[in-house]
Design an enzyme around this catalytic site. Structure first.
Site, PDB file in Angstrom:
ATOM      1  N   CYS A 235      65.354  38.462  59.655  1.00 56.19           N
ATOM      2  CA  CYS A 235      66.197  39.205  58.738  1.00 56.19           C
ATOM      3  C   CYS A 235      67.097  38.172  58.056  1.00 56.19           C
ATOM      4  O   CYS A 235      67.121  37.014  58.439  1.00 56.19           O
ATOM      5  CB  CYS A 235      67.092  40.167  59.506  1.00 56.19           C
ATOM      6  SG  CYS A 235      66.173  41.292  60.559  1.00 56.19           S
TER       7      CYS A 235
ATOM      8  N   ARG B 189      63.715  37.041  53.346  1.00 57.49           N
ATOM      9  CA  ARG B 189      63.686  37.028  54.811  1.00 57.49           C
ATOM     10  C   ARG B 189      63.333  38.393  55.409  1.00 57.49           C
ATOM     11  O   ARG B 189      63.182  38.522  56.622  1.00 57.49           O
ATOM     12  CB  ARG B 189      65.052  36.588  55.357  1.00 57.49           C
ATOM     13  CG  ARG B 189      65.463  35.216  54.877  1.00 57.49           C
ATOM     14  CD  ARG B 189      66.792  34.827  55.499  1.00 57.49           C
ATOM     15  NE  ARG B 189      66.676  34.730  56.921  1.00 57.49           N
ATOM     16  CZ  ARG B 189      66.234  33.668  57.575  1.00 57.49           C
ATOM     17  NH1 ARG B 189      65.894  32.601  56.907  1.00 57.49           N
ATOM     18  NH2 ARG B 189      66.151  33.660  58.883  1.00 57.49           N
TER      19      ARG B 189
ATOM     20  N   TRP C  33      63.922  42.856  58.364  1.00 57.47           N
ATOM     21  CA  TRP C  33      62.483  42.850  58.600  1.00 57.47           C
ATOM     22  C   TRP C  33      62.345  43.434  60.004  1.00 57.47           C
ATOM     23  O   TRP C  33      62.674  42.788  60.993  1.00 57.47           O
ATOM     24  CB  TRP C  33      61.943  41.423  58.534  1.00 57.47           C
ATOM     25  CG  TRP C  33      60.456  41.330  58.662  1.00 57.47           C
ATOM     26  CD1 TRP C  33      59.528  41.539  57.679  1.00 57.47           C
ATOM     27  CD2 TRP C  33      59.706  40.967  59.834  1.00 57.47           C
ATOM     28  NE1 TRP C  33      58.261  41.339  58.176  1.00 57.47           N
ATOM     29  CE2 TRP C  33      58.342  40.991  59.489  1.00 57.47           C
ATOM     30  CE3 TRP C  33      60.061  40.631  61.143  1.00 57.47           C
ATOM     31  CZ2 TRP C  33      57.336  40.690  60.397  1.00 57.47           C
ATOM     32  CZ3 TRP C  33      59.049  40.333  62.041  1.00 57.47           C
ATOM     33  CH2 TRP C  33      57.709  40.365  61.665  1.00 57.47           C
TER      34      TRP C  33
ATOM     35  N   ASN D 224      70.133  38.832  63.471  1.00 60.18           N
ATOM     36  CA  ASN D 224      68.831  38.272  63.118  1.00 60.18           C
ATOM     37  C   ASN D 224      68.223  37.703  64.395  1.00 60.18           C
ATOM     38  O   ASN D 224      68.783  36.788  64.981  1.00 60.18           O
ATOM     39  CB  ASN D 224      69.009  37.172  62.059  1.00 60.18           C
ATOM     40  CG  ASN D 224      67.729  36.404  61.748  1.00 60.18           C
ATOM     41  OD1 ASN D 224      67.776  35.298  61.255  1.00 60.18           O
ATOM     42  ND2 ASN D 224      66.595  36.977  62.034  1.00 60.18           N
ATOM     43  N   GLY D 225      67.108  38.296  64.819  1.00 62.95           N
ATOM     44  CA  GLY D 225      66.452  37.797  66.024  1.00 62.95           C
ATOM     45  C   GLY D 225      65.840  38.932  66.811  1.00 62.95           C
ATOM     46  O   GLY D 225      65.721  40.055  66.318  1.00 62.95           O
TER      47      GLY D 225
ATOM     48  N   GLU E 241      43.634  28.198  52.601  1.00 61.83           N
ATOM     49  CA  GLU E 241      44.876  28.570  51.906  1.00 61.83           C
ATOM     50  C   GLU E 241      44.580  29.657  50.866  1.00 61.83           C
ATOM     51  O   GLU E 241      45.356  30.601  50.711  1.00 61.83           O
ATOM     52  CB  GLU E 241      45.501  27.311  51.272  1.00 61.83           C
ATOM     53  CG  GLU E 241      46.744  27.541  50.446  1.00 61.83           C
ATOM     54  CD  GLU E 241      47.845  28.334  51.152  1.00 61.83           C
ATOM     55  OE1 GLU E 241      47.800  28.512  52.372  1.00 61.83           O
ATOM     56  OE2 GLU E 241      48.747  28.804  50.437  1.00 61.83           O
TER      57      GLU E 241
ATOM     58  N   LYS F  17      46.329  33.353  50.685  1.00 64.67           N
ATOM     59  CA  LYS F  17      46.948  33.890  49.461  1.00 64.67           C
ATOM     60  C   LYS F  17      46.285  35.208  49.068  1.00 64.67           C
ATOM     61  O   LYS F  17      46.951  36.155  48.670  1.00 64.67           O
ATOM     62  CB  LYS F  17      46.836  32.906  48.298  1.00 64.67           C
ATOM     63  CG  LYS F  17      47.669  31.662  48.400  1.00 64.67           C
ATOM     64  CD  LYS F  17      49.158  31.864  48.280  1.00 64.67           C
ATOM     65  CE  LYS F  17      49.824  32.030  49.624  1.00 64.67           C
ATOM     66  NZ  LYS F  17      50.280  30.850  50.274  1.00 64.67           N
TER      67      LYS F  17
ATOM     68  N   GLU G 246      47.339  38.049  51.344  1.00 62.10           N
ATOM     69  CA  GLU G 246      48.729  38.451  51.083  1.00 62.10           C
ATOM     70  C   GLU G 246      48.869  39.203  49.764  1.00 62.10           C
ATOM     71  O   GLU G 246      49.620  40.166  49.656  1.00 62.10           O
ATOM     72  CB  GLU G 246      49.636  37.212  51.061  1.00 62.10           C
ATOM     73  CG  GLU G 246      49.796  36.546  52.419  1.00 62.10           C
ATOM     74  CD  GLU G 246      50.601  35.262  52.364  1.00 62.10           C
ATOM     75  OE1 GLU G 246      51.261  34.941  53.355  1.00 62.10           O
ATOM     76  OE2 GLU G 246      50.573  34.546  51.331  1.00 62.10           O
TER      77      GLU G 246
ATOM     78  N   HIS H  43      25.066  29.926  60.167  1.00 60.93           N
ATOM     79  CA  HIS H  43      25.027  30.189  61.605  1.00 60.93           C
ATOM     80  C   HIS H  43      25.483  31.591  61.973  1.00 60.93           C
ATOM     81  O   HIS H  43      25.274  32.035  63.086  1.00 60.93           O
ATOM     82  CB  HIS H  43      25.875  29.158  62.356  1.00 60.93           C
ATOM     83  CG  HIS H  43      25.296  27.769  62.261  1.00 60.93           C
ATOM     84  ND1 HIS H  43      24.094  27.434  62.838  1.00 60.93           N
ATOM     85  CD2 HIS H  43      25.737  26.670  61.625  1.00 60.93           C
ATOM     86  CE1 HIS H  43      23.833  26.157  62.588  1.00 60.93           C
ATOM     87  NE2 HIS H  43      24.808  25.676  61.841  1.00 60.93           N
TER      88      HIS H  43
ATOM     89  N   LYS I  76      59.131  35.538  54.185  1.00 61.25           N
ATOM     90  CA  LYS I  76      58.942  34.128  53.869  1.00 61.25           C
ATOM     91  C   LYS I  76      59.339  33.217  55.023  1.00 61.25           C
ATOM     92  O   LYS I  76      58.715  32.204  55.280  1.00 61.25           O
ATOM     93  CB  LYS I  76      59.764  33.779  52.633  1.00 61.25           C
ATOM     94  CG  LYS I  76      59.483  32.402  52.126  1.00 61.25           C
ATOM     95  CD  LYS I  76      59.857  32.256  50.699  1.00 61.25           C
ATOM     96  CE  LYS I  76      59.316  30.964  50.144  1.00 61.25           C
ATOM     97  NZ  LYS I  76      57.844  30.962  50.102  1.00 61.25           N
TER      98      LYS I  76
HETATM   99  C1  G6P Z   1      55.638  32.691  56.864  1.00 62.70           C
HETATM  100  C2  G6P Z   1      55.414  32.598  55.376  1.00 62.70           C
HETATM  101  C3  G6P Z   1      54.457  31.462  55.049  1.00 62.70           C
HETATM  102  C4  G6P Z   1      54.960  30.163  55.632  1.00 62.70           C
HETATM  103  C5  G6P Z   1      55.202  30.317  57.151  1.00 62.70           C
HETATM  104  C6  G6P Z   1      55.883  29.093  57.716  1.00 62.70           C
HETATM  105  O1  G6P Z   1      54.503  33.126  57.493  1.00 62.70           O
HETATM  106  O2  G6P Z   1      54.910  33.827  54.878  1.00 62.70           O
HETATM  107  O3  G6P Z   1      54.334  31.320  53.654  1.00 62.70           O
HETATM  108  O4  G6P Z   1      54.036  29.161  55.426  1.00 62.70           O
HETATM  109  O5  G6P Z   1      56.043  31.424  57.392  1.00 62.70           O
HETATM  110  O6  G6P Z   1      57.153  28.929  57.115  1.00 62.70           O
HETATM  111  P1  G6P Z   1      57.817  27.546  56.879  1.00 62.70           P
HETATM  112  O7  G6P Z   1      59.190  27.876  56.391  1.00 62.70           O
HETATM  113  O8  G6P Z   1      57.817  26.861  58.210  1.00 62.70           O
HETATM  114  O9  G6P Z   1      57.005  26.824  55.872  1.00 62.70           O
END
Ligand code: G6P
Length: 591
Positions: free
Chosen positions: A2, A28, A71, A97-98, A469, A473, A476, A492, A586
């Site tokens: 959060c 967050r 969150w 937060n936690g 990657e 993306k 998401e 395989h 994020k």
């Molecule tokens: C979340 C985000 C990702 C990010 C990951 C690690 O899962 O959605 O985009 O790569 O956290 O976050 P960091 O701040 O360590 O890059």
């Protein structure tokens, strides 16, 4: 995770400042929001399910506020479960937060005395404080003693109705900001949220507590357990740019994708001497590890690829949430390289706390100033990519892998060649981003993919992590199942899933005629799959073709761009919230 925020100032601006702070912390978590302000009549709380960016709360005039963007971890998303939470007497409110890992155990005792009105683990903290208050001790002591009983990574801010404010950190991030001129004070999960308002900041460490007493206007700072006073270590605010706006792009994600050439040019400011100590250490190290979470985990693996390929180091790449088995193998002769946008990811920090005990040296590459990861590192690097707001990370990923490439080229004693290659890559990325026809084609392909139930991606060698990657993306952005597969491994197992019109995005190198990616393309084509190729040279087997320029060593950095764009257009086409995909956040500061 959060976002938490608090403000102490003047001019009755506390509500507005908390609102703007929360908007900057929204990455967050965005399930619900809440703001409490202190008025002459006591604490007033406005809180609601939904996003702060879609809210327009009307708050009474006040000089003190505390705020939260959620969150959800414990307790469904509802107005009631939103923070701040009031105490039974409404004499204080709290944001958190936690995760209180022992909340069930603590609650078992507390329910005998207290009526719980939310399903959150946070309410346990409120009741623990109330329990301590009964012992007739100062609020700071009640809060401190209650907090010590919590297990897990937790950070709280408590605002009392007499204007006193307390903040305690043990895990989730907490930064204090101060404006030397106006004397305004800020408490927040990150420094970006008050970057334009504070002149200096202090990063609170785990096991520390800050107490602000309104009457005397003093801020005390001390160790949570020993109560020993700690001097505040103010640092200058150090942001490449603290501006947070779409700049006319409509979405942060596309704005940030468009900053890809710029972030590489930022990296080009690196001097060879900046890498001197690290390259020496890499050469001396017995084992080199790279580690990260989510997209940063993929970046870590790509950095590992470059270190194997150009630095000839036997690098092991790990995912932070699943790396513990390597702990007994780590020694002080080893090195671990950690890319992280925020520098606050719980999976990574928890692993590193354990790894540090082995004596291993930590190298960090972080984008957010003032992070825990930077502080615990032996070698510190900053991305200088500016704030990344979209939850789908794009420009920071590009910056991380470009940094890994330059590092590997430096170990290979080809720093200047590496820089030259990156300069060319930045120029090419810029051209691609200006090519309207090329962008229209990617958008059309995204529209096509938006109708599918499943998307496959194939890649090999330098492109394997890149298709991973791309998979992240696309998942998401579209909420459609996607799977990245090493091209040669497809035959395989996953070939059983290939049928008419199954979409397969294939990232193919320029020299594909010698590549077994083309064999895979032919094998899936025979089964009727829809082949979408990202490659410099056209081939009859491709149904759709996204043309890429030819470069020697940095193709991966170019190839990620069309994949990021596909995900962006997919999200647009499906009407999803581009900058805030459902269920994720994020910065993940909980386990
Ligand atoms: C979340 C985000 C990702 C990010 C990951 C690690 O899962 O959605 O985009 O790569 O956290 O976050 P960091 O701040 O360590 O890059």
């Amino acid at each position: 995770m959060c976002g938490i925020f608090a403000y102490i100032g003047k001019n009755n601006r506390a509500g507005d400042i908390a609102f703007n702070g929360l908007r900057r912390l929204e990455y967050r978590g965005y399930d619900s929001w809440g703001i409490a302000v202190l008025t002459k009549k006591g604490l007033v709380i406005k809180k609601k399910r939904g996003k702060i960016s879609e809210a327009a709360p009307v708050l009474p005039a006040s000089n003190t506020s505390v705020a939260h963007t959620r969150w959800a971890t414990h307790g469904k998303v509802s107005d009631k479960n939103a923070h701040p939470l009031f105490s039974s007497q409404k004499d204080f409110c709290l944001v958190h937060n936690g995760i209180v890992e022992n909340f069930a155990e603590l609650k078992k005792n507390l329910v005998k005395t207290y009526k719980f009105s939310t399903q959150t683990d946070t309410e346990v903290i409120v009741k623990l404080i109330e329990e301590e208050q009964k012992k007739k001790q100062p609020s700071s002591e009640a809060i401190r003693k209650a907090f010590i009983k919590l297990q897990g990574r937790n950070t709280i801010i408590v605002l009392c109705n007499n204007g006193d404010l307390f903040a305690v950190r043990n895990g989730s991030p907490l930064v204090i900001g101060f404006n030397l001129k106006t004397k305004e004070l800020f408490f927040s999960s990150d420094a970006l949220s008050f970057a334009q308002l504070a002149t200096q900041m202090h990063v609170v460490r785990n096991g520390q507590m800050a107490s602000y007493f309104q009457q005397s206007g003093t801020l005390e700072f001390y160790d949570l357990v020993t109560k020993a006073k700690i001097p505040l270590a103010w640092e200058k605010m150090d942001f490449v740019s603290a501006e947070v706006s779409h700049q006319g792009f409509g979405h942060y994600m596309i704005k940030e994708i468009n900053e890809s050439p710029w972030v590489i040019r930022q990296l080009l400011k690196t001097k060879r001497s900046d890498f001197y100590k690290l390259t020496r250490q890499i050469r001396l190290a017995k084992n080199v590890y790279t580690i990260g979470a989510g997209t940063a985990g993929v970046a870590a693996a790509q950095i590992g690829f470059y270190l194997r390929k150009y630095a000839h180091r036997n690098t092991i790449s790990l995912v932070a949430a699943d790396a513990d088995e390597y702990l007994p193998l780590m020694t002080k002769r080893d090195l671990v390289i950690c890319p992280s946008q925020s520098g606050e990811t719980a999976d990574l920090l928890e692993f590193l706390e354990k790894a540090k005990k082995t004596g291993i040296k930590i190298v960090s590459l972080v984008n957010m100033p003032g992070s825990t990861l930077t502080r615990i590192s032996n070698f510190r690097f900053m991305n200088q990519a500016g704030p990344e707001i979209a939850v789908m990370s794009t420009k920071v990923f590009t910056s991380q892998i470009a940094w890994g490439y330059l590092l590997a080229k430096t170990v290979q004693k080809q720093f200047f060649q590496g820089k030259k290659n990156l300069r060319k890559t930045a120029d090419l990325l810029e051209k691609m981003l200006q090519d309207k026809r090329w962008l229209r084609k990617i958008k059309r392909i995204a529209d096509l993919l938006s109708l599918k139930k499943s998307i496959f991606l194939l890649g090999k060698s330098e492109n394997l992590q890149i298709v991973k990657e791309g998979m992240i993306k696309m998942i998401e952005g579209s909420y459609i199942h996607a799977q990245a597969i090493p091209a040669g491994d497809l035959k395989h197992y996953a070939i059983t899933l290939m049928e008419k019109n199954t979409p397969v995005v294939c990232v193919i190198p320029a020299n594909y005629l010698q590549s077994d990616v083309l064999n895979s393309v032919n094998e899936i084509k025979t089964r009727g799959a829809l082949v979408i190729a990202i490659t410099p040279v056209k081939h009859e087997a491709f149904d759709e073709y996204i043309k890429l320029p030819v470069v020697e060593e940095t193709t991966a950095i170019l190839n990620v761009l069309p994949l990021q764009l596909l995900a962006y257009y997919l999200a647009l086409s499906l009407g999803h919230n581009v900058d805030k995909p459902r269920n994720i956040a994020k910065s993940v500061t909980v386990k």
